[in-house]
Design a protein around this motif. Structure first.
Motif, mmCIF file in Angstrom:
data_model
loop_
_atom_site.group_PDB
_atom_site.id
_atom_site.type_symbol
_atom_site.label_atom_id
_atom_site.label_comp_id
_atom_site.label_asym_id
_atom_site.label_seq_id
_atom_site.Cartn_x
_atom_site.Cartn_y
_atom_site.Cartn_z
ATOM 1 N N GLU A 171 3.759 -7.647 5.154
ATOM 2 C CA GLU A 171 2.830 -6.653 5.678
ATOM 3 C C GLU A 171 2.416 -5.709 4.548
ATOM 4 O O GLU A 171 3.237 -5.316 3.718
ATOM 5 C CB GLU A 171 3.484 -5.858 6.802
ATOM 6 N N ASP A 172 1.152 -5.366 4.520
ATOM 7 C CA ASP A 172 0.634 -4.446 3.512
ATOM 8 C C ASP A 172 1.147 -3.035 3.828
ATOM 9 O O ASP A 172 0.835 -2.470 4.866
ATOM 10 C CB ASP A 172 -0.891 -4.489 3.525
ATOM 11 N N ASP A 173 1.898 -2.477 2.903
ATOM 12 C CA ASP A 173 2.448 -1.148 3.128
ATOM 13 C C ASP A 173 1.555 -0.039 2.579
ATOM 14 O O ASP A 173 1.902 1.139 2.659
ATOM 15 C CB ASP A 173 3.852 -1.023 2.539
ATOM 16 N N THR A 174 0.375 -0.401 2.066
ATOM 17 C CA THR A 174 -0.517 0.606 1.488
ATOM 18 C C THR A 174 -0.914 1.682 2.494
ATOM 19 O O THR A 174 -0.857 2.874 2.165
ATOM 20 C CB THR A 174 -1.762 -0.060 0.870
ATOM 21 N N PRO A 175 -1.324 1.339 3.723
ATOM 22 C CA PRO A 175 -1.681 2.414 4.668
ATOM 23 C C PRO A 175 -0.538 3.400 4.921
ATOM 24 O O PRO A 175 -0.753 4.611 4.957
ATOM 25 C CB PRO A 175 -2.066 1.660 5.941
ATOM 26 N N ALA A 176 0.675 2.894 5.056
ATOM 27 C CA ALA A 176 1.816 3.785 5.273
ATOM 28 C C ALA A 176 2.072 4.649 4.045
ATOM 29 O O ALA A 176 2.371 5.841 4.171
ATOM 30 C CB ALA A 176 3.059 2.967 5.630
ATOM 31 N N ARG A 177 1.922 4.072 2.846
ATOM 32 C CA ARG A 177 2.090 4.861 1.617
ATOM 33 C C ARG A 177 1.028 5.935 1.507
ATOM 34 O O ARG A 177 1.308 7.049 1.060
ATOM 35 C CB ARG A 177 2.029 3.962 0.387
ATOM 36 N N MET A 178 -0.215 5.609 1.901
ATOM 37 C CA MET A 178 -1.292 6.590 1.854
ATOM 38 C C MET A 178 -0.913 7.812 2.688
ATOM 39 O O MET A 178 -1.069 8.947 2.238
ATOM 40 C CB MET A 178 -2.605 5.969 2.362
ATOM 41 N N ARG A 179 -0.420 7.553 3.862
ATOM 42 C CA ARG A 179 -0.036 8.654 4.751
ATOM 43 C C ARG A 179 1.173 9.408 4.197
ATOM 44 O O ARG A 179 1.193 10.634 4.129
ATOM 45 C CB ARG A 179 0.263 8.115 6.140
ATOM 46 N N GLU A 180 2.194 8.660 3.817
ATOM 47 C CA GLU A 180 3.437 9.269 3.340
ATOM 48 C C GLU A 180 3.207 10.145 2.107
ATOM 49 O O GLU A 180 3.724 11.252 2.013
ATOM 50 C CB GLU A 180 4.445 8.167 3.018
ATOM 51 N N ILE A 181 2.415 9.655 1.176
ATOM 52 C CA ILE A 181 2.182 10.380 -0.069
ATOM 53 C C ILE A 181 1.224 11.545 0.121
ATOM 54 O O ILE A 181 1.443 12.640 -0.396
ATOM 55 C CB ILE A 181 1.657 9.409 -1.148
ATOM 56 N N ALA A 182 0.153 11.314 0.867
ATOM 57 C CA ALA A 182 -0.910 12.320 0.944
ATOM 58 C C ALA A 182 -0.708 13.349 2.036
ATOM 59 O O ALA A 182 -0.901 14.540 1.815
ATOM 60 C CB ALA A 182 -2.262 11.636 1.141
ATOM 61 N N PRO A 195 1.786 13.316 5.427
ATOM 62 C CA PRO A 195 2.672 12.638 6.368
ATOM 63 C C PRO A 195 2.409 12.929 7.846
ATOM 64 O O PRO A 195 2.663 12.072 8.690
ATOM 65 C CB PRO A 195 4.072 13.137 5.971
ATOM 66 N N GLU A 196 1.891 14.087 8.177
ATOM 67 C CA GLU A 196 1.655 14.447 9.577
ATOM 68 C C GLU A 196 0.311 13.930 10.105
ATOM 69 O O GLU A 196 0.015 14.054 11.283
ATOM 70 C CB GLU A 196 1.716 15.969 9.750
ATOM 71 N N ASN A 197 -0.493 13.354 9.235
ATOM 72 C CA ASN A 197 -1.854 12.955 9.580
ATOM 73 C C ASN A 197 -1.918 11.452 9.847
ATOM 74 O O ASN A 197 -1.981 10.652 8.919
ATOM 75 C CB ASN A 197 -2.804 13.347 8.443
ATOM 76 N N GLU A 198 -1.928 11.067 11.116
ATOM 77 C CA GLU A 198 -1.987 9.647 11.483
ATOM 78 C C GLU A 198 -3.243 8.964 10.965
ATOM 79 O O GLU A 198 -3.241 7.774 10.684
ATOM 80 C CB GLU A 198 -1.904 9.496 13.000
ATOM 81 N N ARG A 199 -4.321 9.730 10.850
ATOM 82 C CA ARG A 199 -5.585 9.139 10.394
ATOM 83 C C ARG A 199 -5.482 8.614 8.956
ATOM 84 O O ARG A 199 -6.179 7.664 8.601
ATOM 85 C CB ARG A 199 -6.708 10.166 10.482
ATOM 86 N N ALA A 200 -4.631 9.232 8.139
ATOM 87 C CA ALA A 200 -4.463 8.791 6.757
ATOM 88 C C ALA A 200 -3.911 7.371 6.684
ATOM 89 O O ALA A 200 -4.133 6.667 5.706
ATOM 90 C CB ALA A 200 -3.553 9.763 5.997
ATOM 91 N N GLU A 201 -3.213 6.936 7.705
ATOM 92 C CA GLU A 201 -2.703 5.569 7.776
ATOM 93 C C GLU A 201 -3.625 4.679 8.605
ATOM 94 O O GLU A 201 -3.847 3.513 8.278
ATOM 95 C CB GLU A 201 -1.300 5.572 8.381
ATOM 96 N N LEU A 202 -4.167 5.232 9.679
ATOM 97 C CA LEU A 202 -4.963 4.437 10.608
ATOM 98 C C LEU A 202 -6.181 3.810 9.946
ATOM 99 O O LEU A 202 -6.500 2.649 10.212
ATOM 100 C CB LEU A 202 -5.400 5.301 11.802
ATOM 101 N N VAL A 203 -6.862 4.534 9.076
ATOM 102 C CA VAL A 203 -8.056 3.975 8.428
ATOM 103 C C VAL A 203 -7.702 2.709 7.649
ATOM 104 O O VAL A 203 -8.425 1.714 7.689
ATOM 105 C CB VAL A 203 -8.772 5.037 7.556
ATOM 106 N N GLY A 204 -6.563 2.710 6.980
ATOM 107 C CA GLY A 204 -6.125 1.518 6.253
ATOM 108 C C GLY A 204 -5.728 0.379 7.168
ATOM 109 O O GLY A 204 -5.989 -0.790 6.887
ATOM 110 N N ARG A 205 -5.105 0.699 8.272
ATOM 111 C CA ARG A 205 -4.706 -0.340 9.237
ATOM 112 C C ARG A 205 -5.944 -1.002 9.868
ATOM 113 O O ARG A 205 -5.989 -2.219 10.037
ATOM 114 C CB ARG A 205 -3.819 0.240 10.321
ATOM 115 N N LEU A 206 -6.928 -0.173 10.229
ATOM 116 C CA LEU A 206 -8.127 -0.718 10.877
ATOM 117 C C LEU A 206 -8.960 -1.565 9.914
ATOM 118 O O LEU A 206 -9.471 -2.623 10.300
ATOM 119 C CB LEU A 206 -8.965 0.414 11.471
ATOM 120 N N THR A 207 -9.100 -1.126 8.677
ATOM 121 C CA THR A 207 -9.860 -1.935 7.716
ATOM 122 C C THR A 207 -9.077 -3.195 7.353
ATOM 123 O O THR A 207 -9.659 -4.267 7.196
ATOM 124 C CB THR A 207 -10.232 -1.143 6.452
ATOM 125 N N GLY A 208 -7.762 -3.071 7.265
ATOM 126 C CA GLY A 208 -6.942 -4.246 6.966
ATOM 127 C C GLY A 208 -7.007 -5.303 8.053
ATOM 128 O O GLY A 208 -6.936 -6.502 7.774
#
Length: 183
Positions: A69-80, A82-95
């Motif tokens: 599984e691509d962990d980039t969306p989770a890393r985007m959220r975690e690094i940038a 962490p409380e913002n679900e959208r920071a991960e969701l955009v990567g999940r939806l495009t993926g």
């Protein structure tokens, strides 16, 4: 690189959806975009204009569904942010709509400083890679995040795949594919 990404994407509809509050966006966008820059620097390539006014981040995507599984969306959220679900969701939806049936060049991001936009610099950055794609018979893929960028990509031969990425209560993104042109 990060400063250029921040400047170029300040008015981008997707960036504003992910980070709706301007002050917060200015604090965390550099961290968010840093994940993209790191990916391109370690796994792909960066096309940078000599004067630093524009750059394109590219990845070579192999054919086939990735084993892990691509962990980039989770890393985007975690690094940038962490409380913002959208920071991960955009990567999940495009993926979820990213094609895996053929190897291709993936335009992860392209950035031109706002004061230099509309002068053909984005086109110049993309065309150098598309020429190589045409020569080598390799398709290219991207997601347009605005109607303006979609029009540029269409002029370069990209075609909308037919299914938008719809961000909840937010803008649309247009996945686009370009077949190599015969030489």
């Amino acid at each position: 690189m990060i400063r250029l990404l921040e400047e170029a994407f300040e008015a981008d509809p997707v960036t504003r959806w992910v980070f709706p509050e301007a002050d917060h966006r200015r604090k965390v966008c550099g961290l968010f975009f840093g994940v993209f820059a790191d990916a391109a620097l370690t796994e792909g390539r960066v096309e940078l204009l000599e004067d630093g006014t524009g750059m394109a981040l590219w990845l070579q995507e192999p054919a086939g569904i990735p084993e892990e599984e691509d962990d980039t969306p989770a890393r985007m959220r975690e690094i940038a942010d962490p409380e913002n679900e959208r920071a991960e969701l955009v990567g999940r939806l495009t993926g979820a709509v990213h094609p895996h049936d053929r190897a291709h060049e993936y335009l992860l991001m392209i950035a031109v400083s706002p004061e230099h936009q509309g002068r053909g610099l984005g086109r110049r950055l993309i065309e150098s890679v598309l020429e190589r794609c045409d020569r080598d018979g390799v398709p290219a893929y991207l997601e347009a995040s605005s109607a303006r960028s979609r029009r540029l990509y269409e002029r370069l031969g990209f075609r909308f795949t037919g299914t938008t990425v719809d961000l909840p209560d937010g803008p649309h993104m247009w996945p686009m594919w370009r077949e190599p042109r015969p030489r």
